[in-house]
Design an enzyme around this catalytic site. Structure first.
Site, PDB file in Angstrom:
ATOM      1  CG  ASP A 139      -0.273  -0.224   2.669  1.00  0.00           C
ATOM      2  OD1 ASP A 139      -0.715  -0.787   3.367  1.00  0.00           O
ATOM      3  OD2 ASP A 139       0.819   0.239   2.829  1.00  0.00           O
ATOM      4  CG  HIS A 199       4.670  -9.877  -0.147  1.00  0.00           C
ATOM      5  ND1 HIS A 199       4.093 -10.077   0.973  1.00  0.00           N
ATOM      6  CD2 HIS A 199       5.949 -10.785  -0.387  1.00  0.00           C
ATOM      7  CE1 HIS A 199       4.500 -11.076   1.336  1.00  0.00           C
ATOM      8  NE2 HIS A 199       5.673 -11.552   0.917  1.00  0.00           N
ATOM      9  CB  CYS A 233       0.659  -2.448 -22.201  1.00  0.00           C
ATOM     10  SG  CYS A 233       2.470  -1.785 -22.416  1.00  0.00           S
ATOM     11  CB  CYS A 247       3.362  -3.461 -26.269  1.00  0.00           C
ATOM     12  SG  CYS A 247       2.713  -4.478 -24.808  1.00  0.00           S
ATOM     13  CB  SER A 284      -0.904 -13.779  10.315  1.00  0.00           C
ATOM     14  OG  SER A 284      -0.557 -13.991   8.975  1.00  0.00           O
ATOM     15  CG  ASN A 295      -0.660  -9.472  15.752  1.00  0.00           C
ATOM     16  OD1 ASN A 295      -1.679  -9.554  15.677  1.00  0.00           O
ATOM     17  ND2 ASN A 295       0.055 -10.067  14.590  1.00  0.00           N
ATOM     18  CB  ALA A 336       0.291  -1.176  14.741  1.00  0.00           C
TER      19      ALA A 336
HETATM   20  C1  BV8 Z   1       7.427 -18.020  -3.158  1.00  0.00           C
HETATM   21  C2  BV8 Z   1       0.872  -9.597  -2.512  1.00  0.00           C
HETATM   22  C3  BV8 Z   1       8.851 -19.423  -4.376  1.00  0.00           C
HETATM   23  C4  BV8 Z   1      -0.323  -9.666  -3.272  1.00  0.00           C
HETATM   24  C5  BV8 Z   1       1.108 -11.228  -1.148  1.00  0.00           C
HETATM   25  C6  BV8 Z   1       1.750 -24.291  -0.568  1.00  0.00           C
HETATM   26  C7  BV8 Z   1       1.351 -24.185  -1.772  1.00  0.00           C
HETATM   27  C8  BV8 Z   1       1.739 -23.004  -2.623  1.00  0.00           C
HETATM   28  C9  BV8 Z   1       2.639 -21.874  -2.116  1.00  0.00           C
HETATM   29  C10 BV8 Z   1       3.083 -22.312  -0.923  1.00  0.00           C
HETATM   30  C11 BV8 Z   1       2.630 -23.318  -0.199  1.00  0.00           C
HETATM   31  N1  BV8 Z   1       3.155 -23.072   0.968  1.00  0.00           N
HETATM   32  C12 BV8 Z   1       4.155 -22.298   1.211  1.00  0.00           C
HETATM   33  C13 BV8 Z   1       3.881 -21.581  -0.213  1.00  0.00           C
HETATM   34  C14 BV8 Z   1       4.703 -20.427  -0.189  1.00  0.00           C
HETATM   35  C15 BV8 Z   1       3.754 -19.354  -0.547  1.00  0.00           C
HETATM   36  C16 BV8 Z   1       3.182 -19.207   1.083  1.00  0.00           C
HETATM   37  O1  BV8 Z   1       3.886 -18.676   2.162  1.00  0.00           O
HETATM   38  N2  BV8 Z   1       1.882 -19.513   1.212  1.00  0.00           N
HETATM   39  C17 BV8 Z   1       1.397 -19.424   2.339  1.00  0.00           C
HETATM   40  C18 BV8 Z   1      -0.088 -18.730   2.407  1.00  0.00           C
HETATM   41  C19 BV8 Z   1       1.111 -20.825   3.213  1.00  0.00           C
HETATM   42  N3  BV8 Z   1       4.632 -18.026  -0.580  1.00  0.00           N
HETATM   43  C20 BV8 Z   1       4.861 -17.714  -2.056  1.00  0.00           C
HETATM   44  O2  BV8 Z   1       4.050 -18.096  -2.767  1.00  0.00           O
HETATM   45  C21 BV8 Z   1       5.710 -16.597  -2.103  1.00  0.00           C
HETATM   46  N4  BV8 Z   1       6.754 -16.706  -3.149  1.00  0.00           N
HETATM   47  O3  BV8 Z   1       7.416 -18.628  -2.075  1.00  0.00           O
HETATM   48  O4  BV8 Z   1       8.114 -18.130  -4.250  1.00  0.00           O
HETATM   49  C22 BV8 Z   1       9.522 -19.277  -5.584  1.00  0.00           C
HETATM   50  C23 BV8 Z   1      10.861 -18.982  -5.680  1.00  0.00           C
HETATM   51  C24 BV8 Z   1      11.633 -19.207  -6.766  1.00  0.00           C
HETATM   52  C25 BV8 Z   1      10.878 -19.195  -8.081  1.00  0.00           C
HETATM   53  C26 BV8 Z   1       9.618 -19.241  -7.802  1.00  0.00           C
HETATM   54  C27 BV8 Z   1       8.639 -19.229  -6.920  1.00  0.00           C
HETATM   55  C28 BV8 Z   1       5.242 -15.253  -2.461  1.00  0.00           C
HETATM   56  C29 BV8 Z   1       4.313 -14.689  -1.292  1.00  0.00           C
HETATM   57  C30 BV8 Z   1       3.453 -13.270  -1.565  1.00  0.00           C
HETATM   58  C31 BV8 Z   1       2.267 -13.337  -1.793  1.00  0.00           C
HETATM   59  N5  BV8 Z   1       1.557 -12.185  -1.908  1.00  0.00           N
HETATM   60  N6  BV8 Z   1       0.691 -10.201  -1.103  1.00  0.00           N
HETATM   61  C32 BV8 Z   1      -1.615  -8.851  -2.650  1.00  0.00           C
HETATM   62  O5  BV8 Z   1      -1.382  -8.302  -1.582  1.00  0.00           O
HETATM   63  O6  BV8 Z   1      -2.819  -9.086  -3.288  1.00  0.00           O
HETATM   64  S1  BV8 Z   1       1.083 -12.073   0.295  1.00  0.00           S
HETATM   65  C33 BV8 Z   1      -0.036 -11.516   1.451  1.00  0.00           C
HETATM   66  O7  BV8 Z   1      -0.149 -12.101   2.824  1.00  0.00           O
HETATM   67  C34 BV8 Z   1       0.121 -10.004   1.673  1.00  0.00           C
HETATM   68  O8  BV8 Z   1       1.242  -9.716   1.266  1.00  0.00           O
HETATM   69  C35 BV8 Z   1       0.271  -9.857   3.030  1.00  0.00           C
HETATM   70  O9  BV8 Z   1       0.905  -8.901   3.750  1.00  0.00           O
HETATM   71  C36 BV8 Z   1       0.808 -11.382   3.518  1.00  0.00           C
HETATM   72  C37 BV8 Z   1       0.891 -11.598   4.833  1.00  0.00           C
HETATM   73  O10 BV8 Z   1      -0.170 -11.505   5.719  1.00  0.00           O
HETATM   74  P1  BV8 Z   1      -0.107 -10.410   6.693  1.00  0.00           P
HETATM   75  O11 BV8 Z   1       0.379  -9.249   5.975  1.00  0.00           O
HETATM   76  O12 BV8 Z   1       0.541 -11.277   7.709  1.00  0.00           O
HETATM   77  O13 BV8 Z   1      -1.663 -10.248   6.865  1.00  0.00           O
HETATM   78  P2  BV8 Z   1      -2.592 -11.018   7.714  1.00  0.00           P
HETATM   79  O14 BV8 Z   1      -4.024 -10.573   7.241  1.00  0.00           O
HETATM   80  O15 BV8 Z   1      -2.289 -12.680   7.654  1.00  0.00           O
HETATM   81  O16 BV8 Z   1      -2.332 -10.906   9.385  1.00  0.00           O
HETATM   82  C38 BV8 Z   1      -2.571  -9.585   9.803  1.00  0.00           C
HETATM   83  C39 BV8 Z   1      -2.229  -9.381  11.416  1.00  0.00           C
HETATM   84  O17 BV8 Z   1      -2.251  -8.287  11.883  1.00  0.00           O
HETATM   85  C40 BV8 Z   1      -2.969 -10.671  11.887  1.00  0.00           C
HETATM   86  O18 BV8 Z   1      -2.020 -11.227  12.763  1.00  0.00           O
HETATM   87  C41 BV8 Z   1      -3.590  -9.527  12.935  1.00  0.00           C
HETATM   88  O19 BV8 Z   1      -3.837 -10.130  14.355  1.00  0.00           O
HETATM   89  C42 BV8 Z   1      -2.878  -8.299  12.869  1.00  0.00           C
HETATM   90  N7  BV8 Z   1      -3.517  -7.120  13.271  1.00  0.00           N
HETATM   91  C43 BV8 Z   1      -4.783  -6.670  12.801  1.00  0.00           C
HETATM   92  N8  BV8 Z   1      -5.018  -5.690  13.004  1.00  0.00           N
HETATM   93  C44 BV8 Z   1      -3.903  -5.026  13.791  1.00  0.00           C
HETATM   94  C45 BV8 Z   1      -3.115  -6.097  13.792  1.00  0.00           C
HETATM   95  N9  BV8 Z   1      -2.043  -5.805  14.432  1.00  0.00           N
HETATM   96  C46 BV8 Z   1      -1.730  -4.801  15.164  1.00  0.00           C
HETATM   97  N10 BV8 Z   1      -2.644  -3.700  15.005  1.00  0.00           N
HETATM   98  C47 BV8 Z   1      -3.712  -3.873  14.493  1.00  0.00           C
HETATM   99  N11 BV8 Z   1      -4.652  -2.710  14.236  1.00  0.00           N
HETATM  100 ZN    ZN Z   2       3.627  -3.612 -23.009  1.00  0.00          ZN
END
Ligand code: BV8
Ligand code: ZN
Length: 243
Positions: free
Chosen positions: A100, A115, A143, A145, A184, A208, A226
């Site tokens: 963001d 990310h 695009c 292109c 998380s 958190n 936060a």
């Molecule tokens: C990779 C961008 C390898 C897009 C995001 C099984 C199958 C397939 C894949 C996998 C698998 N097991 C593992 C994987 C890998 C996968 C992964 O980890 N999956 C998980 C779900 C199991 N990871 C990937 O695929 C990554 N790439 O591994 O590539 C590779 C290597 C070489 C060549 C090719 C490939 C890519 C991961 C990135 C994905 N993109 N976002 C978009 O945003 O639309 S991830 C997405 O989740 C966001 O970025 C987000 O930030 C991220 C993590 O979530 P959090 O930020 O933690 O948010 P969440 O809601 O979960 O938690 C919020 C927390 O805040 C909570 O704890 C809550 O209590 C707390 N909270 C709430 N309010 C407050 C607060 N705390 C304080 N104050 C408050 N007010």
């Molecule tokens: Zn293009």
């Protein structure tokens, strides 16, 4: 709140923040997995993937365009602002999973977007890439292109930007204190960063509103939002100038 660790905070030269969707929640941006969880009947795990995009680019773009408009209208909250202010007193790096851009808008200079960014748009074929802060009249946008444009974010199954990830690992492994805010820690490889910090002797602190899978490994864990927990850091850290 920070009593248990304030001495280490005062002595720390290098402070690294790892942030997730929770730090932007109080700016009105829904988190992924929280009860305010993201949008519609679809699971972000199924929408934020390259397959979903190629299967139905219009649907994925509708999801991103709605999030983009919300993000462009949102403002940084005291959590983001505090992290930016701390740069006056210490070497601060922000390793964020968020797309963001609110850390940068709050004034943080050393931000690593693990990310990608929803503000930056790139072409699926040619090397066009630019910041776009206006809306798109037709979805999916094309695009010059002729190919479809996409948000410059890292989807599940895609690698993180190599240079950003390498810098993040170096920062995590060489900091004195790591503060993990609003994530998380469910997503890899970002969730390895606190492990690298701990392995290299840093103190790790979690801010958190809920427990996470790493809460028990933390040196201190603050069960507070936060924007309430972070501002106190300025008072503690500014009590002693370092460097
Ligand atoms: C990779 C961008 C390898 C897009 C995001 C099984 C199958 C397939 C894949 C996998 C698998 N097991 C593992 C994987 C890998 C996968 C992964 O980890 N999956 C998980 C779900 C199991 N990871 C990937 O695929 C990554 N790439 O591994 O590539 C590779 C290597 C070489 C060549 C090719 C490939 C890519 C991961 C990135 C994905 N993109 N976002 C978009 O945003 O639309 S991830 C997405 O989740 C966001 O970025 C987000 O930030 C991220 C993590 O979530 P959090 O930020 O933690 O948010 P969440 O809601 O979960 O938690 C919020 C927390 O805040 C909570 O704890 C809550 O209590 C707390 N909270 C709430 N309010 C407050 C607060 N705390 C304080 N104050 C408050 N007010
Ligand atoms: Zn293009």
């Amino acid at each position: 709140m920070w009593d248990g660790i304030s001495d280490r905070l005062v002595q720390a030269e290098k402070i690294v923040f790892v942030t997730g969707a929770g730090i932007s929640q109080e700016s009105g941006i829904p988190t992924f997995r929280g009860k305010d969880g993201l949008w519609r009947r679809y699971d972000p795990m199924k929408l934020a993937t390259i397959d979903a995009f190629y299967e139905d680019p219009k649907l994925v773009w509708e999801w991103y365009e709605e999030r983009r408009q919300n993000i462009l209208n949102a403002s940084p909250n005291p959590g983001h602002v505090t992290i930016a202010e701390l740069e006056k007193y210490r070497q601060v790096s922000v390793l964020t999973q968020n797309i963001d851009g609110l850390h940068q808008r709050a004034g943080s200079k050393n931000v690593y977007e693990l990310h990608g960014s929803i503000i930056t748009i790139k072409c699926t074929v040619c090397d066009f890439k630019d910041k776009v802060t206006t809306g798109f009249s037709t979805l999916p946008p094309l695009c010059k292109c002729g190919n479809i444009l996409r948000p410059d974010v890292v989807w599940f199954g895609e690698a993180l930007p190599q240079d950003v990830w390498e810098s993040a690992m170096v920062k995590a492994s060489s900091c004195d204190i790591m503060i993990v805010v609003g994530t998380s820690l469910a997503v890899s490889p970002a969730n390895l960063l606190p492990v690298y910090a701990k392995q290299n002797g840093a103190a790790i602190i979690e801010v958190n509103i809920e427990k996470t899978q790493m809460s028990s490994e933390m040196d201190l864990y603050i069960r507070e939002s936060a924007s309430k927990a972070l501002p106190e850091l300025v008072e503690i850290v500014s009590s002693k100038k370092i460097g």
